[in-house]
Design a protein around this motif. Structure first.
Motif, PDB file in Angstrom:
ATOM      1  N   ASN A 199       0.807  -1.226   0.000  1.00  0.00           N
ATOM      2  CA  ASN A 199       0.000   0.000   0.000  1.00  0.00           C
ATOM      3  C   ASN A 199       0.839   1.274   0.000  1.00  0.00           C
ATOM      4  N   LYS A 200       1.987   1.273   0.659  1.00  0.00           N
ATOM      5  CA  LYS A 200       2.816   2.485   0.661  1.00  0.00           C
ATOM      6  C   LYS A 200       3.384   2.745  -0.734  1.00  0.00           C
ATOM      7  N   ARG A 201       3.720   1.698  -1.445  1.00  0.00           N
ATOM      8  CA  ARG A 201       4.196   1.865  -2.820  1.00  0.00           C
ATOM      9  C   ARG A 201       3.056   2.325  -3.723  1.00  0.00           C
ATOM     10  N   TRP A 202       1.867   1.803  -3.481  1.00  0.00           N
ATOM     11  CA  TRP A 202       0.698   2.264  -4.228  1.00  0.00           C
ATOM     12  C   TRP A 202       0.476   3.766  -4.024  1.00  0.00           C
ATOM     13  N   TRP A 248       5.410   1.802  -8.443  1.00  0.00           N
ATOM     14  CA  TRP A 248       5.482   0.781  -9.485  1.00  0.00           C
ATOM     15  C   TRP A 248       4.750   1.208 -10.759  1.00  0.00           C
ATOM     16  N   LYS A 249       4.374   2.464 -10.852  1.00  0.00           N
ATOM     17  CA  LYS A 249       3.641   2.937 -12.016  1.00  0.00           C
ATOM     18  C   LYS A 249       4.479   2.736 -13.281  1.00  0.00           C
ATOM     19  N   ASP A 250       3.854   2.210 -14.307  1.00  0.00           N
ATOM     20  CA  ASP A 250       4.432   1.974 -15.633  1.00  0.00           C
ATOM     21  C   ASP A 250       5.463   0.855 -15.681  1.00  0.00           C
ATOM     22  N   LYS A 251       5.638   0.100 -14.583  1.00  0.00           N
ATOM     23  CA  LYS A 251       6.355  -1.169 -14.704  1.00  0.00           C
ATOM     24  C   LYS A 251       5.450  -2.125 -15.475  1.00  0.00           C
ATOM     25  N   LEU A 252       6.028  -3.129 -16.103  1.00  0.00           N
ATOM     26  CA  LEU A 252       5.213  -4.159 -16.716  1.00  0.00           C
ATOM     27  C   LEU A 252       4.936  -5.247 -15.696  1.00  0.00           C
ATOM     28  N   HIS A 280      -1.652  -0.463  -9.180  1.00  0.00           N
ATOM     29  CA  HIS A 280      -0.324   0.158  -9.085  1.00  0.00           C
ATOM     30  C   HIS A 280       0.051   0.931 -10.354  1.00  0.00           C
ATOM     31  N   GLY A 281      -0.830   0.948 -11.349  1.00  0.00           N
ATOM     32  CA  GLY A 281      -0.530   1.657 -12.592  1.00  0.00           C
ATOM     33  C   GLY A 281       0.398   0.900 -13.513  1.00  0.00           C
ATOM     34  N   MET A 282       0.508  -0.416 -13.312  1.00  0.00           N
ATOM     35  CA  MET A 282       1.390  -1.232 -14.136  1.00  0.00           C
ATOM     36  C   MET A 282       0.756  -1.535 -15.486  1.00  0.00           C
ATOM     37  N   LEU A 283       1.570  -1.935 -16.440  1.00  0.00           N
ATOM     38  CA  LEU A 283       1.134  -2.310 -17.782  1.00  0.00           C
ATOM     39  C   LEU A 283       1.113  -3.829 -17.865  1.00  0.00           C
ATOM     40  N   TRP A 284      -0.065  -4.410 -18.063  1.00  0.00           N
ATOM     41  CA  TRP A 284      -0.210  -5.863 -17.956  1.00  0.00           C
ATOM     42  C   TRP A 284       0.150  -6.567 -19.255  1.00  0.00           C
ATOM     43  N   VAL A 285       0.892  -7.658 -19.132  1.00  0.00           N
ATOM     44  CA  VAL A 285       1.300  -8.466 -20.279  1.00  0.00           C
ATOM     45  C   VAL A 285       0.497  -9.763 -20.267  1.00  0.00           C
TER      46      VAL A 285
END
Length: 198
Positions: A81-84, A89-93, A121-126
């Motif tokens: 949650n703190k990273r959120w 982690w935004k824009d990590k895959l 987390h704003g990540m890009l899903w593969v």
């Protein structure tokens, strides 16, 4: 690639079956040229958090228990949650893998849970990026994606069998996932570099 993509595999394995898939994801990622860090999520420490923060992509893994990821994985997810909050982690895959005892067994719920966590987390899903195997009469249970999942890699093995009974096609599917995440991560990193240095 000037610098190999950094991939972290954040996973829990209860009785060793999901460890087999985790190692297959690792093998596929390393074969595709990535630097891979394995992070077992049940005992997080500063070094493990730093590895996840430094990664270009994070691949989540857990066995499917009672229709979702394991309790150990849920505890880890809640502790992100703190990273959120700071979008660390935004824009990590991201992607995911799971194993369960039943051929269906709600594994899609676990993969969907991983995707939702990544999206929060704003990540890009593969995706897995494979058509289903073993769905026409001329196909067999030895096909890649023999279980027909798309949101990540899935395996099945009877609950009373040991870890070395994980099906070879499920292992190969997990290897494919590792390779695909690296390929997509390399594309994104190259694009970002090109945009930064037109």
């Amino acid at each position: 690639m000037e610098k190999p993509p950094m991939i972290a595999i954040a996973y829990h394995s209860g009785r060793g079956h999901n460890e087999v898939l985790a190692q297959a994801v690792r093998a596929g990622a390393e074969a595709a040229g990535a630097s891979v860090t394995m992070v077992t999520v049940e005992a997080m420490d500063d070094a493990k958090w730093e590895a996840l923060d430094a990664a270009d992509a994070i691949i989540f893994g857990s066995p499917t228990y009672m229709g979702s990821a394991s309790g150990q994985f849920h505890t880890f997810a809640a502790s992100t949650n703190k990273r959120w909050a700071r979008q660390a982690w935004k824009d990590k895959l991201g992607s995911g893998f799971t194993v369960g005892a039943c051929k269906a067994g709600d594994k899609d719920s676990t993969l969907g849970y991983f995707a939702t966590l990544g999206h929060q987390h704003g990540m890009l899903w593969v995706s897995l990026g494979l058509l289903p195997g073993w769905h026409l009469t001329h196909e067999s249970e030895n096909d890649l994606n023999r279980l027909g999942y798309f949101n990540g890699a899935a395996g099945t093995v009877a609950g009373d069998l040991p870890a070395d009974a994980v099906h070879k096609a499920d292992i190969a599917t997990a290897e494919h996932l590792g390779q695909r995440v690296v390929e997509q991560t390399a594309i994104v990193l190259a694009g970002r570099a090109a945009l930064a240095n037109p």
